[in-house]
Design a protein around this motif. Structure first.
Motif, PDB file in Angstrom:
ATOM      1  N   GLY A 149      27.447  35.013  31.909  1.00 41.53           N
ATOM      2  CA  GLY A 149      27.377  35.727  33.182  1.00 41.53           C
ATOM      3  C   GLY A 149      28.661  36.471  33.457  1.00 41.53           C
ATOM      4  O   GLY A 149      29.459  36.758  32.555  1.00 41.53           O
ATOM      5  N   VAL A 150      28.885  36.765  34.715  1.00 47.98           N
ATOM      6  CA  VAL A 150      30.031  37.556  35.146  1.00 47.98           C
ATOM      7  C   VAL A 150      30.700  36.843  36.312  1.00 47.98           C
ATOM      8  O   VAL A 150      30.036  36.177  37.115  1.00 47.98           O
ATOM      9  N   TYR A 151      32.014  36.946  36.383  1.00 44.48           N
ATOM     10  CA  TYR A 151      32.790  36.433  37.516  1.00 44.48           C
ATOM     11  C   TYR A 151      32.994  37.580  38.501  1.00 44.48           C
ATOM     12  O   TYR A 151      33.508  38.649  38.122  1.00 44.48           O
ATOM     13  N   ILE A 152      32.613  37.357  39.760  1.00 42.14           N
ATOM     14  CA  ILE A 152      32.649  38.409  40.779  1.00 42.14           C
ATOM     15  C   ILE A 152      33.532  37.970  41.940  1.00 42.14           C
ATOM     16  O   ILE A 152      33.419  36.834  42.412  1.00 42.14           O
ATOM     17  N   SER A 153      34.389  38.860  42.390  1.00 43.95           N
ATOM     18  CA  SER A 153      35.210  38.640  43.578  1.00 43.95           C
ATOM     19  C   SER A 153      34.855  39.715  44.599  1.00 43.95           C
ATOM     20  O   SER A 153      35.020  40.914  44.340  1.00 43.95           O
ATOM     21  N   THR A 154      34.337  39.283  45.741  1.00 42.74           N
ATOM     22  CA  THR A 154      33.968  40.201  46.826  1.00 42.74           C
ATOM     23  C   THR A 154      35.093  40.211  47.861  1.00 42.74           C
ATOM     24  O   THR A 154      35.449  39.166  48.403  1.00 42.74           O
ATOM     25  N   VAL A 155      35.635  41.374  48.116  1.00 40.49           N
ATOM     26  CA  VAL A 155      36.787  41.513  49.004  1.00 40.49           C
ATOM     27  C   VAL A 155      36.359  42.318  50.226  1.00 40.49           C
ATOM     28  O   VAL A 155      35.797  43.414  50.089  1.00 40.49           O
ATOM     29  N   ASN A 156      36.605  41.772  51.411  1.00 44.07           N
ATOM     30  CA  ASN A 156      36.347  42.465  52.676  1.00 44.07           C
ATOM     31  C   ASN A 156      37.618  42.465  53.519  1.00 44.07           C
ATOM     32  O   ASN A 156      38.289  41.441  53.628  1.00 44.07           O
ATOM     33  N   TYR A 157      37.930  43.608  54.088  1.00 45.34           N
ATOM     34  CA  TYR A 157      39.041  43.668  55.030  1.00 45.34           C
ATOM     35  C   TYR A 157      38.770  44.804  56.014  1.00 45.34           C
ATOM     36  O   TYR A 157      37.947  45.697  55.746  1.00 45.34           O
ATOM     37  N   THR A 158      39.436  44.758  57.113  1.00 45.75           N
ATOM     38  CA  THR A 158      39.253  45.768  58.170  1.00 45.75           C
ATOM     39  C   THR A 158      40.513  46.609  58.308  1.00 45.75           C
ATOM     40  O   THR A 158      41.631  46.120  58.072  1.00 45.75           O
ATOM     41  N   ARG A 159      40.314  47.840  58.682  1.00 46.34           N
ATOM     42  CA  ARG A 159      41.444  48.737  58.963  1.00 46.34           C
ATOM     43  C   ARG A 159      41.060  49.640  60.125  1.00 46.34           C
ATOM     44  O   ARG A 159      39.891  50.019  60.287  1.00 46.34           O
ATOM     45  N   PRO A 160      42.010  49.975  60.972  1.00 43.48           N
ATOM     46  CA  PRO A 160      41.682  50.821  62.136  1.00 43.48           C
ATOM     47  C   PRO A 160      41.397  52.246  61.709  1.00 43.48           C
ATOM     48  O   PRO A 160      42.015  52.791  60.787  1.00 43.48           O
ATOM     49  N   GLY A 161      40.441  52.857  62.401  1.00 49.54           N
ATOM     50  CA  GLY A 161      40.119  54.248  62.142  1.00 49.54           C
ATOM     51  C   GLY A 161      40.917  55.177  63.041  1.00 49.54           C
ATOM     52  O   GLY A 161      41.667  54.745  63.929  1.00 49.54           O
ATOM     53  N   ALA A 162      40.739  56.441  62.827  1.00 42.27           N
ATOM     54  CA  ALA A 162      41.468  57.440  63.611  1.00 42.27           C
ATOM     55  C   ALA A 162      40.760  57.676  64.936  1.00 42.27           C
ATOM     56  O   ALA A 162      39.534  57.805  64.993  1.00 42.27           O
ATOM     57  N   ALA A 163      41.539  57.700  65.996  1.00 39.62           N
ATOM     58  CA  ALA A 163      40.979  57.961  67.324  1.00 39.62           C
ATOM     59  C   ALA A 163      40.632  59.434  67.467  1.00 39.62           C
ATOM     60  O   ALA A 163      41.205  60.312  66.813  1.00 39.62           O
ATOM     61  N   SER A 164      39.696  59.701  68.341  1.00 37.42           N
ATOM     62  CA  SER A 164      39.277  61.073  68.572  1.00 37.42           C
ATOM     63  C   SER A 164      40.391  61.866  69.253  1.00 37.42           C
ATOM     64  O   SER A 164      41.111  61.355  70.118  1.00 37.42           O
ATOM     65  N   ALA A 165      40.529  63.107  68.843  1.00 37.62           N
ATOM     66  CA  ALA A 165      41.576  63.963  69.427  1.00 37.62           C
ATOM     67  C   ALA A 165      41.275  64.337  70.864  1.00 37.62           C
ATOM     68  O   ALA A 165      42.180  64.736  71.607  1.00 37.62           O
ATOM     69  N   TYR A 166      40.007  64.195  71.261  1.00 38.15           N
ATOM     70  CA  TYR A 166      39.617  64.578  72.624  1.00 38.15           C
ATOM     71  C   TYR A 166      39.538  63.372  73.553  1.00 38.15           C
ATOM     72  O   TYR A 166      39.120  63.497  74.691  1.00 38.15           O
ATOM     73  N   SER A 167      39.916  62.200  73.061  1.00 41.15           N
ATOM     74  CA  SER A 167      39.837  60.993  73.880  1.00 41.15           C
ATOM     75  C   SER A 167      41.244  60.476  74.164  1.00 41.15           C
ATOM     76  O   SER A 167      42.104  60.438  73.267  1.00 41.15           O
ATOM     77  N   TYR A 191      37.263  34.606  42.305  1.00 39.70           N
ATOM     78  CA  TYR A 191      36.094  35.013  41.542  1.00 39.70           C
ATOM     79  C   TYR A 191      35.090  33.865  41.522  1.00 39.70           C
ATOM     80  O   TYR A 191      35.464  32.695  41.384  1.00 39.70           O
ATOM     81  N   VAL A 192      33.819  34.197  41.625  1.00 39.19           N
ATOM     82  CA  VAL A 192      32.740  33.214  41.564  1.00 39.19           C
ATOM     83  C   VAL A 192      31.807  33.615  40.434  1.00 39.19           C
ATOM     84  O   VAL A 192      31.448  34.787  40.289  1.00 39.19           O
ATOM     85  N   PHE A 193      31.407  32.647  39.622  1.00 39.39           N
ATOM     86  CA  PHE A 193      30.568  32.926  38.460  1.00 39.39           C
ATOM     87  C   PHE A 193      29.127  33.153  38.876  1.00 39.39           C
ATOM     88  O   PHE A 193      28.582  32.415  39.713  1.00 39.39           O
ATOM     89  N   ARG A 194      28.508  34.176  38.303  1.00 45.02           N
ATOM     90  CA  ARG A 194      27.088  34.460  38.492  1.00 45.02           C
ATOM     91  C   ARG A 194      26.440  34.644  37.126  1.00 45.02           C
ATOM     92  O   ARG A 194      26.891  35.459  36.326  1.00 45.02           O
TER      93      ARG A 194
END
Length: 552
Positions: free
Chosen positions: A314-332, A539-542
């Motif tokens: 099988g395959v070893y898989i690592s799923t990575v999640n993270y958050t980052r702030p987006g750009a604010a609207s220029a009209y707000s 990594y987790v094996f699948r």
């Protein structure tokens, strides 16, 4: 013009400086003309911060990343049919319509690691029905509640003051005693298809035990995952699977799935070209002399299941999640509605018995790329990308570009575009004992004795003699770079030994790889750079259907 001359002069001086340093290092390490300096002597100069993570923290992170819905899904799918086969197949997807379907789809996406899609589906489900979570629990957990209540109602009621005598024959048997009691049982006949008719024939019930054991041995060498599943067929098969330890010993000592395919030093270069060695390659359980079961394990089945071992099916898989702030609207002018992006990417590792490995970092989901990860496809994707670049340089003004014929190329375009970023590499496990490590080093003429600097640096990086440790060396994004990954095998469970007869924490089930360090080595400047692993997960094996069955 003068600036170009000065720049060229600087480049020439820099090349001479690099060449002079290379010659000095070659003089300090004299070797024969046919021997080259093995990159296995290169160790990072510092210890990576990932190696200081406590296992309790890693287990807590993994428990938070596990979805309860995924657990329910796996339990409901338990069967004798396709319990251990892969799920990397593109099935026809139907768009959810009701709130419950949106909620179920959200749970599925969360289990896959797609938090952004999961969040959108959860929002749609709650907009359609604010109590959809209660409906979901009633559908998927009602049978659990009913079974718990029925078991509680059938429990015997103890009347205070009444005396009860427990006979010896009512004491529950231990698991070994229970399995031993199956020795004289016969294989039961198949159930009646139609009432008051003869049962269907069962020829295997008349087969002698010697023949059954031989059949089990052949099945184990074809696919070890089938052997425990055969124990679920009947009590007689359960006895043979647990009692015939010579089958498990053959699996441990064999090259198909056992430790004869494990490498405890690099046997090839990064591109897979074999490195010639002197003597016999080290293996912890050789077949040409008597071997003992390492303590505290007591059976060969425990050795095969828990001793540190890389899986090739099988395959070893690592799923990575993270958050980052987006750009604010220029009209707000307010900041409360600033978007937050959820970024998801995947790391893949596929190991081969010849000591090579394929490493891939991409945002492509597993179902689209995992079935096509192989050395051949990576080579094909690179060749196609290189041909496309050459064609782009010589393209005419008409704008024609290189196209891939889907009829002659079975790999989908999405997977082909992803696999061109795959990196070739090599791997080896850490030798179980220091003595074994020294004997293994003597097998390679290019690394008969590591230098004092490399030995000290190896201690700083934490690469010791823990048999769970794994060292992976791959290509870099540029030919002048080499990536070094220090991993460690673990079990996904948080179980701890409760007594002296239980296995120690360093015994792994080989289904998870945790990070110990990740570095980049510049071969031109002899510099090391450390990759941050703040967001990366283990990594987790699948298992993948058909992988590793050809014993190559």
């Amino acid at each position: 013009m003068a600036d170009d001359t000065e720049l060229e002069s600087f480049r020439r001086q820099w090349r001479e400086e690099v060449s002079r340093r290379s010659r000095q290092q070659t003089k300090l390490q004299p070797q024969s003309q046919n021997q080259t300096v093995s990159s296995s002597e290169r160790f990072p100069p510092t210890r990576h911060e990932a190696s200081d993570r406590k296992e309790d923290e890693l287990l807590e992170e993994d428990s938070r990343s596990q979805s309860y819905g995924e657990f329910v899904h796996k339990v409901e799918k338990l069967s004798l049919g396709r319990a251990d086969e892969d799920g990397f197949q593109s099935l026809p997807q139907t768009e959810p319509s009701s709130a419950l379907e949106h909620f179920e789809k959200a749970v599925e996406k969360e289990a896959e690691g797609s938090l952004g899609d999961s969040l959108n589906l959860y929002r749609k489900a709650y907009r359609l029905d604010s109590s959809v979570d209660k409906t979901y629990r009633k559908k998927h957990f009602a049978h659990v509640w009913k079974s718990t209540q029925s078991a509680a109602s059938q429990a015997p009621v103890t009347i205070p003051g009444s005396s009860s005598v427990t006979r010896d024959d009512e004491k529950p048997l231990s698991t070994p005693e229970l399995i031993a009691s199956f020795a004289n049982l016969k294989i039961p006949q198949a159930e009646l298809l139609i009432e008051n008719t003869p049962p269907p024939p069962c020829p295997i019930s008349e087969v002698p035990s010697e023949v059954i054991v031989e059949i089990l041995r052949h099945v184990a060498l074809m696919d070890p995952a089938l052997l425990p599943r055969l124990a679920l067929v009947c009590k007689r098969f359960a006895y043979h699977v647990a009692h015939e330890q010579h089958i498990w010993k053959r699996l441990c000592q064999g090259p198909e799935f056992g430790f004869a395919s494990m490498h405890y030093s690099f046997v090839c270069d990064v591109m897979g070209n074999p490195v010639h060695t002197l003597g016999t390659r080290y293996t912890p359980f050789p077949r040409d002399r008597p071997v003992e079961i390492p303590k505290p394990l007591s059976t060969w089945s425990q050795v095969f299941q828990t001793f540190p071992r890389i899986r090739f099916t099988g395959v070893y898989i690592s799923t990575v999640n993270y958050t980052r702030p987006g750009a604010a609207s220029a009209y707000s002018t307010v900041s409360w509605n600033t978007p937050i992006h959820i970024v998801t990417y995947y790391r893949y590792l596929r190991f081969y018995r010849d000591g090579t490995v394929i490493s891939l970092l991409t945002t492509t989901e597993p179902v689209e790329v995992v079935p096509h990860i192989s050395k051949e496809n990576v080579k094909l994707a690179r060749a196609a990308a290189s041909a496309h670049q050459r064609h782009q340089r010589h393209v005419s003004d008409s704008g024609n570009t290189l196209s891939t014929d889907a009829a002659t190329n079975p790999v989908p375009p999405t997977a082909m575009a992803t696999l061109k970023y795959g990196l070739h590499g090599r791997w080896h496990l850490t030798s179980p004992t220091p003595t074994a490590a020294e004997n293994t080093d003597n097998l390679e003429p290019s690394r008969s004795r590591p230098s004092a600097h490399s030995h000290k640096a190896g201690q700083n990086t934490g690469i010791g003699h823990d048999p769970r440790d794994l060292v992976i060396e791959t290509e870099g994004v540029d030919p002048k770079y080499t990536y070094v990954m220090h991993m460690s095998l673990r079990s996904p469970t948080a179980s701890r030994p409760a007594g002296p007869n239980q296995a120690p924490p360093n015994v792994s089930k080989n289904t998870k790889l945790i990070w110990r360090g990740f570095w980049s080595y510049n071969k031109l400047t002899d510099d090391w750079a450390e990759f941050g692993l703040r967001n990366d997960r283990a990594y987790v094996f699948r298992r993948v259907r058909g992988w590793g069955m050809d014993n190559k």
